[in-house]
Design a protein around this motif. Structure first.
Motif, PDB file in Angstrom:
ATOM      1  N   ILE A 109       0.861  -1.182   0.000  1.00 32.30           N
ATOM      2  CA  ILE A 109       0.000   0.000   0.000  1.00 32.30           C
ATOM      3  C   ILE A 109       0.894   1.228   0.000  1.00 32.30           C
ATOM      4  O   ILE A 109       1.743   1.393   0.876  1.00 32.30           O
ATOM      5  CB  ILE A 109      -0.925  -0.002   1.228  1.00 32.30           C
ATOM      6  CG1 ILE A 109      -1.788  -1.279   1.227  1.00 32.30           C
ATOM      7  CG2 ILE A 109      -1.787   1.250   1.257  1.00 32.30           C
ATOM      8  CD1 ILE A 109      -2.597  -1.463   2.507  1.00 32.30           C
ATOM      9  N   ASP A 110       0.743   2.074  -0.986  1.00 32.78           N
ATOM     10  CA  ASP A 110       1.651   3.203  -1.163  1.00 32.78           C
ATOM     11  C   ASP A 110       1.626   4.147   0.033  1.00 32.78           C
ATOM     12  O   ASP A 110       0.595   4.347   0.675  1.00 32.78           O
ATOM     13  CB  ASP A 110       1.285   3.972  -2.429  1.00 32.78           C
ATOM     14  CG  ASP A 110       2.409   4.919  -2.806  1.00 32.78           C
ATOM     15  OD1 ASP A 110       3.468   4.434  -3.234  1.00 32.78           O
ATOM     16  OD2 ASP A 110       2.242   6.137  -2.637  1.00 32.78           O
ATOM     17  N   LYS A 111       2.779   4.750   0.282  1.00 33.55           N
ATOM     18  CA  LYS A 111       2.889   5.616   1.459  1.00 33.55           C
ATOM     19  C   LYS A 111       1.998   6.853   1.383  1.00 33.55           C
ATOM     20  O   LYS A 111       1.701   7.455   2.400  1.00 33.55           O
ATOM     21  CB  LYS A 111       4.342   5.996   1.737  1.00 33.55           C
ATOM     22  CG  LYS A 111       5.104   6.641   0.617  1.00 33.55           C
ATOM     23  CD  LYS A 111       6.522   6.952   1.122  1.00 33.55           C
ATOM     24  CE  LYS A 111       7.392   7.542   0.039  1.00 33.55           C
ATOM     25  NZ  LYS A 111       7.824   6.535  -0.961  1.00 33.55           N
ATOM     26  N   SER A 112       1.561   7.224   0.175  1.00 29.61           N
ATOM     27  CA  SER A 112       0.677   8.389   0.069  1.00 29.61           C
ATOM     28  C   SER A 112      -0.650   8.141   0.799  1.00 29.61           C
ATOM     29  O   SER A 112      -1.267   9.088   1.299  1.00 29.61           O
ATOM     30  CB  SER A 112       0.423   8.726  -1.403  1.00 29.61           C
ATOM     31  OG  SER A 112      -0.093   7.605  -2.086  1.00 29.61           O
ATOM     32  N   PHE A 113      -1.083   6.882   0.869  1.00 31.76           N
ATOM     33  CA  PHE A 113      -2.336   6.579   1.586  1.00 31.76           C
ATOM     34  C   PHE A 113      -2.103   6.489   3.092  1.00 31.76           C
ATOM     35  O   PHE A 113      -3.001   6.763   3.877  1.00 31.76           O
ATOM     36  CB  PHE A 113      -2.942   5.266   1.088  1.00 31.76           C
ATOM     37  CG  PHE A 113      -3.242   5.285  -0.381  1.00 31.76           C
ATOM     38  CD1 PHE A 113      -4.228   6.111  -0.897  1.00 31.76           C
ATOM     39  CD2 PHE A 113      -2.517   4.493  -1.258  1.00 31.76           C
ATOM     40  CE1 PHE A 113      -4.493   6.153  -2.258  1.00 31.76           C
ATOM     41  CE2 PHE A 113      -2.764   4.525  -2.620  1.00 31.76           C
ATOM     42  CZ  PHE A 113      -3.753   5.366  -3.126  1.00 31.76           C
ATOM     43  N   VAL A 114      -0.891   6.091   3.463  1.00 28.06           N
ATOM     44  CA  VAL A 114      -0.566   5.929   4.880  1.00 28.06           C
ATOM     45  C   VAL A 114      -0.336   7.286   5.540  1.00 28.06           C
ATOM     46  O   VAL A 114      -0.725   7.520   6.684  1.00 28.06           O
ATOM     47  CB  VAL A 114       0.678   5.028   5.051  1.00 28.06           C
ATOM     48  CG1 VAL A 114       1.100   4.935   6.511  1.00 28.06           C
ATOM     49  CG2 VAL A 114       0.399   3.642   4.473  1.00 28.06           C
ATOM     50  N   ALA A 115       0.271   8.210   4.769  1.00 26.90           N
ATOM     51  CA  ALA A 115       0.659   9.515   5.323  1.00 26.90           C
ATOM     52  C   ALA A 115      -0.519  10.232   5.985  1.00 26.90           C
ATOM     53  O   ALA A 115      -0.385  10.800   7.061  1.00 26.90           O
ATOM     54  CB  ALA A 115       1.259  10.386   4.215  1.00 26.90           C
ATOM     55  N   THR A 146      -5.758  11.558   9.722  1.00 25.41           N
ATOM     56  CA  THR A 146      -6.585  12.758   9.564  1.00 25.41           C
ATOM     57  C   THR A 146      -7.623  12.662   8.460  1.00 25.41           C
ATOM     58  O   THR A 146      -8.606  13.400   8.454  1.00 25.41           O
ATOM     59  CB  THR A 146      -5.695  13.994   9.278  1.00 25.41           C
ATOM     60  OG1 THR A 146      -4.769  13.636   8.241  1.00 25.41           O
ATOM     61  CG2 THR A 146      -4.925  14.398  10.521  1.00 25.41           C
ATOM     62  N   ARG A 147      -7.405  11.754   7.513  1.00 25.93           N
ATOM     63  CA  ARG A 147      -8.361  11.695   6.389  1.00 25.93           C
ATOM     64  C   ARG A 147      -9.092  10.358   6.371  1.00 25.93           C
ATOM     65  O   ARG A 147      -8.503   9.311   6.165  1.00 25.93           O
ATOM     66  CB  ARG A 147      -7.626  11.924   5.068  1.00 25.93           C
ATOM     67  CG  ARG A 147      -7.212  13.376   4.896  1.00 25.93           C
ATOM     68  CD  ARG A 147      -6.534  13.600   3.572  1.00 25.93           C
ATOM     69  NE  ARG A 147      -7.251  13.014   2.447  1.00 25.93           N
ATOM     70  CZ  ARG A 147      -6.814  13.087   1.193  1.00 25.93           C
ATOM     71  NH1 ARG A 147      -5.676  13.691   0.935  1.00 25.93           N
ATOM     72  NH2 ARG A 147      -7.507  12.543   0.221  1.00 25.93           N
ATOM     73  N   SER A 148     -10.404  10.438   6.538  1.00 23.78           N
ATOM     74  CA  SER A 148     -11.186   9.202   6.594  1.00 23.78           C
ATOM     75  C   SER A 148     -11.189   8.496   5.235  1.00 23.78           C
ATOM     76  O   SER A 148     -11.329   7.278   5.159  1.00 23.78           O
ATOM     77  CB  SER A 148     -12.611   9.495   7.045  1.00 23.78           C
ATOM     78  OG  SER A 148     -13.227  10.383   6.143  1.00 23.78           O
ATOM     79  N   ASP A 149     -11.004   9.255   4.145  1.00 26.78           N
ATOM     80  CA  ASP A 149     -10.982   8.586   2.839  1.00 26.78           C
ATOM     81  C   ASP A 149      -9.747   7.692   2.697  1.00 26.78           C
ATOM     82  O   ASP A 149      -9.813   6.639   2.074  1.00 26.78           O
ATOM     83  CB  ASP A 149     -11.097   9.591   1.671  1.00 26.78           C
ATOM     84  CG  ASP A 149     -10.086  10.716   1.736  1.00 26.78           C
ATOM     85  OD1 ASP A 149      -9.455  10.886   2.803  1.00 26.78           O
ATOM     86  OD2 ASP A 149      -9.924  11.423   0.734  1.00 26.78           O
ATOM     87  N   CYS A 150      -8.625   8.119   3.302  1.00 29.00           N
ATOM     88  CA  CYS A 150      -7.420   7.276   3.247  1.00 29.00           C
ATOM     89  C   CYS A 150      -7.621   6.007   4.063  1.00 29.00           C
ATOM     90  O   CYS A 150      -7.220   4.924   3.650  1.00 29.00           O
ATOM     91  CB  CYS A 150      -6.191   8.044   3.737  1.00 29.00           C
ATOM     92  SG  CYS A 150      -5.578   9.187   2.495  1.00 29.00           S
ATOM     93  N   ALA A 151      -8.246   6.143   5.223  1.00 29.79           N
ATOM     94  CA  ALA A 151      -8.531   4.972   6.049  1.00 29.79           C
ATOM     95  C   ALA A 151      -9.445   4.017   5.284  1.00 29.79           C
ATOM     96  O   ALA A 151      -9.254   2.790   5.318  1.00 29.79           O
ATOM     97  CB  ALA A 151      -9.169   5.401   7.368  1.00 29.79           C
ATOM     98  N   ALA A 152     -10.422   4.570   4.585  1.00 18.52           N
ATOM     99  CA  ALA A 152     -11.354   3.733   3.808  1.00 18.52           C
ATOM    100  C   ALA A 152     -10.613   3.006   2.697  1.00 18.52           C
ATOM    101  O   ALA A 152     -10.850   1.813   2.457  1.00 18.52           O
ATOM    102  CB  ALA A 152     -12.475   4.609   3.225  1.00 18.52           C
ATOM    103  N   ILE A 153      -9.689   3.696   2.044  1.00 15.56           N
ATOM    104  CA  ILE A 153      -8.923   3.071   0.952  1.00 15.56           C
ATOM    105  C   ILE A 153      -8.053   1.941   1.506  1.00 15.56           C
ATOM    106  O   ILE A 153      -8.028   0.835   0.953  1.00 15.56           O
ATOM    107  CB  ILE A 153      -8.069   4.128   0.209  1.00 15.56           C
ATOM    108  CG1 ILE A 153      -8.977   5.030  -0.627  1.00 15.56           C
ATOM    109  CG2 ILE A 153      -7.018   3.452  -0.684  1.00 15.56           C
ATOM    110  CD1 ILE A 153      -8.294   6.235  -1.228  1.00 15.56           C
TER     111      ILE A 153
END
Ligand code: C2E
Ligand code: CA
Ligand code: CA
Ligand code: CA
Length: 275
Positions: free
Chosen positions: A197-203, A207-214
């Motif tokens: 999973i790319d670090k852009s989603f982890v970063a 704070t971002r619920s969309d990243c958690a969802a992804i």
């Protein structure tokens, strides 16, 4: 005559000529760097989230430039690909990293990045087989990290090579997942052992619920396809706990250790406090 021609050209197109000249010098130095042994491999641990113990180590190449110091791969790998240097450089990386990893505990795997260009070389399977044979590293302890660009090749040549590599017994890992174009369809093309999973989603996880969802969606998708997951770029305990809650299996990032020389690797103890 050559010098005259260039001087004349420079008069009309100063910027372009200077750029082209710099580019040529860079390419020349890059080729020389392999001969002069200026490349170094740094190693970064990947931990099992359940125990925070290292389960694998990623090899990441750097260029120790005599004047400019340590140059990161993003600055020279694309050029090495353009001029074909990635073929001998990639062989050297595989060979060197396998030799080093052969001395690690038997439950620690080695992860090596492969360029799509290496898949078009015609002998990647032999190169991998030779590196394993020379080092004595068992195939099952080698993970080859590729990006979807390998599968983008029109003739599907990349896919055929992937199957031959997998037949050696090595693991094939899909890197930078989610940053390309139509990643989901690639999961049908090849049975990857693991998705990174790319670090852009982890970063932005906390704070971002969309990243958690992804992240949750990718982890569940991987599970359904019988693939593992590694999250990259884990820098905080908060990110680690969210990944653990999402069911992600492995993590890699500064929280556990930055890339460093092989001698500095700690492989026999947890690299963060397990929960
Ligand atoms: P990658 O394969 O996605 O590697 C992960 C990158 O994230 C590495 O950058 C690593 O140092 C960095 N990283 C690790 N933990 C953290 C963290 O907690 N936070 C942040 N912000 N970054 C973290 P690096 O070493 O600069 O490598 C960049 C890219 O260069 C790699 O991305 C890979 O695509 C390429 N590369 C590196 N080594 C090789 C190699 O031996 N062969 C090939 N073909 N490509 C390589
Ligand atoms: Ca990688
Ligand atoms: Ca990545
Ligand atoms: Ca990458």
């Amino acid at each position: 005559a050559k010098g005259d021609g260039r001087g004349c050209y420079r008069f009309f197109e100063p910027a372009m000529d200077a750029d082209a000249q710099l580019q040529r010098e860079f390419e020349f130095e890059l080729r020389e760097a392999l001969v002069r042994k200026e490349f170094e491999i740094h190693f970064q641990p990947i931990v099992d989230i359940a125990t925070c113990r290292p389960c694998a180590v990623e090899a990441l190449v750097r260029w120790r430039h005599p004047d400019h110091g340590l140059i990161p791969p993003d600055k020279f790998i694309p050029v090495a690909e353009e001029i074909g240097l990635i073929i001998p450089l990639g062989e050297w990386i595989l060979d060197t990293a396998c030799r080093i990893a052969a001395a690690w505990p038997a439950d620690v795997r080695l992860a090596v990045n492969l360029s799509a260009v290496q898949f078009r070389s015609g002998n990647l399977v032999e190169v991998v087989r030779d590196a394993l044979a020379r080092s004595g590293l068992p195939a099952a302890r080698l993970e080859l990290e590729i990006t979807e660009s390998v599968l983008l090749q029109k003739d599907h040549g990349g896919l055929a090579v992937l199957h031959d590599l997998a037949a050696l017994g090595v693991h094939i890992v899909l890197d930078d997942f989610g940053t390309g174009y139509s990643s989901l369809s690639y999961l049908q093309l090849f049975p990857f052992s693991k998705i990174k999973i790319d670090k852009s989603f982890v970063a932005d996880l906390p704070t971002r619920s969309d990243c958690a969802a992804i992240v949750c969606t990718v982890v569940n998708l991987a599970k359904a396809l019988d693939m593992g997951t590694t999250a990259e770029g884990v820098e905080t305990v908060e990110q680690l706990e969210l990944l653990r809650a999402a069911g992600c299996r492995e993590a890699q990032g500064w929280l556990f250790g930055r890339p460093g020389v092989a001698g500095a690797l700690v492989l026999d103890q947890p690299l963060a406090a397990p929960r």
